[in-house]
Each structure stands twice: as structure tokens, then as C-alpha cells.
Design an enzyme around this catalytic site. Structure first.
Site: not given
Length: 356
Positions: A99, A196
Site C-alpha cells: 500500500c 491497512c
């Protein structure tokens, strides 16, 4: 005047990051990256709507422009698919590292540049310093309990050059104190937990929507069948709990020591010293990435085998095709295929790679 776009998650760290950049005289705007909204309706808490509202209120309070950037399609392609395919192939991927590389310091940074910003800011606990050669090094955060440099192990020099980490020199308690002194509404907001993009949802609950179960045998080192598993993607090397095989009469517990993808077998053994397959002194790496110059010769350095692991002495041995082998001074437990290793010289992050 440098014009900085801050990735505001709604949490206290990114809020204080935006506040400090403005205090230091920069022109600052805030943006919430809308990546995932728990659209599968999985039971769990994915508070993106509250996060957006928290970020918006903070931006208004500190007097900066605020926007929402929608990256949902790109996020699914670059991070969610990476996670799902990794588990499907028997790996244990790290979506947080991906990410950062693909989204925050990839698409978000590109978006900022395309919209007139010179850099992006985040609430990461790490520091960037300019070297005498005009390049940039990434250092661990001053708060070692919150240091997040591990999650930036796959960033490159261009990404670091355009990154600002205004809270990296602070401790978490100091960040919260700044937020309280400014009466920020999220000064006491709990830190986000979990992966996340799926928040507090259990990873197996998430994967149920993407990978069908494929039951098979749980076997010991002698290939004796001990039970049945629901699918190899539900397990990772070193796992003790949730295997589904009870301890024996001596109260010895089983631990996952491997996966036989060809036979769809989950390999387990008693969790005791010297267990075969669980400890590694050598690991091969692929997909190497370096923050400021590659390691082209054999060298002794430090490494964090996983997030929050203490630094370990290693020998780094480069190979062709962006691959390498690392040799640990002390054997390491349960280093699973697909996980990320971060390489260091003291506090300085050198880069990272993925276990093969």
C-alpha cells in the site's frame, strides 16, 4: 513556498503532521484516500465514513483545504489482488508495505504532482534526511516503539525525495500532547489496527469472499493424517492457534511448519526446540528494492525479519535478477514466503526484499 498535500486518515498522527507543516510555513492541503469501504458486507468494523469526517473536521480547524481522492479501482488492482493472489499461491503477503509503495507514495504522490503540489506529507514515524550528495536517506523514527520504517522498505529514491514526515522526530505521547493543546477532536482517537484496508476484520473472514475453501489433510512429518484443513490459504508458517488439531497426551501443541501445495497438505509438527522447517538461518529474497543505492557486493548489515522484530545481524549476498540471499547470525523462526524483510545500516533503512 513548498505546497504539500497531506494524506489525512482521520487519525491523530496525520492530523498533527498537517498541523506541524502549516506551522512551519508550508502551504498545506489535506486529502483522504478513499481506497476501500468494506463493500463485501463482511462482519466487522471498517469506519471509513467516520475517518473522513474526522479528517474533514481537523482540516477545517487548522485552516487548510480538504479533499477526497477516490482510488478504489486502483487499490483493488494493486493491493487487494496482490493480497488475494499471494494467499492463493501459498504465500503470506504484506499489503501494508505494498500500500505504501503503490498507493501513498505511488498513485497519491503522482496525483499530488499532477495537481500542483511539490511533495506529500504523511503521519509515519520515520525521518528523511538529505545527504551531502544531494540524495535522501530514510531513518527510523525517534520513537522506537512506533517506528514505521519497516513498512517503507520497498520505497525508492524518487519517492523519498518527495516525502515529508513531520512527526518522525517525536514520540507518540508528544504527538497526542500537541493534538490536545490544539483541541483537535481526534486527540484521543485510538490507533487503527489490522490490515491497512480491512481494519479489524479477520483476514480469514475477508478471504472467504475471494478464495473458495479447498479442504485437505493435515499431516505430521511422517505424513500421518491428523485432521482436515479448510484451505491452505487460511494458515501461515509458525501458526499455533486455530489449526484444528488438538495437543497430544503429553500436552505438546502443534505448529504449522509448511505447506505441500501439490498434495494440498498442511504440514504440522510439535512446537519444540529444533523443530525441522520452522527455523531458518538462510533465506532467498526476490523483488529487491533500495532507498538510496543498491547493495551490489556481499556485505554485513542489519535486518528486521518482520515488523516489530528486533534488528538481526546478517550477511547480504546479492545475486542476479534482483535477487539475493541473507544469512542470519541467529536462526529465525517462521519466516514465511511472501513476507518482507527490511535491511538497515544502524538507523538507516537500506531497502527490502520478499522471502522466496
Amino acid at each position: 513556498m513548498e505546497n504539500i498535500l497531506v494524506a489525512m486518515s482521520g487519525g491523530v498522527d496525520s492530523s498533527v503532521a498537517a498541523l506541524l507543516l502549516k506551522r512551519n510555513g508550508y502551504k498545506v492541503s489535506g486529502a483522504y484516500m478513499k481506497n476501500w469501504i468494506n463493500e463485501e458486507n463482511i462482519s466487522g468494523h471498517c469506519p471509513w465514513q467516520q475517518d473522513i469526517e474526522d479528517a474533514r473536521v481537523v482540516a477545517d480547524q487548522i485552516g487548510i483545504e480538504f479533499r477526497i481522492v477516490n482510488f478504489m479501482k486502483e487499490y483493488r488492482m494493486r493491493v487487494v489482488n496482490y493480497l488475494v493472489e499471494g494467499y492463493r499461491s501459498g504465500s503470506t503477503p504484506n499489503p501494508d508495505v505494498m500500500c505504501n509503495r503503490e498507493m501513498k507514495f505511488g498513485l497519491f504522490l503522482n496525483y499530488a504532482k499532477d495537481n500542483g503540489f511539490s511533495a506529500i506529507g504523511t503521519g509515519h514515524y520515520c525521518r528523511v534526511v538529505k545527504t551531502t550528495h544531494g540524495k535522501y536517506d530514510l531513518l527510523e523514527g525517534a520513537d522506537k516503539n512506533k517506528d514505521q520504517s519497516y513498512f517503507l522498505a520497498m520505497l525508492n529514491q524518487d519517492q523519498l525525495r518527495n516525502a515529508r514526515f513531520p512527526i518522525g522526530h517525536l514520540r507518540k505521547a508528544e504527538v497526542r500532547e500537541i493534538a490536545k493543546n490544539e483541541n483537535l477532536p481526534n486527540s484521543n482517537k485510538k490507533d487503527s489496527q489490522g490490515i491497512c484496508f480491512i481494519g479489524k476484520i479477520e483476514i480469514n473472514d475477508f478471504l472467504e469472499n475471494h478464495i473458495p475453501d479447498n479442504p485437505g489433510d493435515i499431516v505430521n512429518p511422517e505424513r500421518k493424517i491428523l485432521g482436515q484443513h479448510q484451505g491452505l490459504h487460511r494458515y501461515t508458517l509458525g501458526q499455533r492457534k486455530g489449526i484444528g488439531v488438538p495437543s497430544n497426551t503429553d500436552h505438546k501443541n502443534y505448529v504449522v511448519v509448511g505447506k505441500d501445495l501439490g498434495n494440498n497438505h498442511l504440514l504440522v509438527a510439535f512446537d519444540e526446540p529444533g523443530i525441522a522447517g520452522l527455523f531458518s538461518k538462510r533465506k532467498d529474497l526476490h523483488s529487491l528494492s533500495f532507498t538510496n543505492g543498491s547493495l551490489d557486493t556481499e556485505v554485513a548489515c542489519l535486518a528486521k525479519p518482520r515488523y516489530r522484530d528486533p534488528s538481526q545481524d546478517i550477511i547480504f549476498k546479492p545475486k542476479d535478477n534482483n535477487e539475493a540471499q541473507v544469512v542470519f547470525k541467529q536462526p529465525q523462526r517462521a519466516l514465511a514466503k511472501g513476507q518482507v524483510i527490511a535491511l538497515y545500516d544502524g538507523e538507516k533503512l537500506l531497502g527490502g526484499g520478499i522471502y522466496r
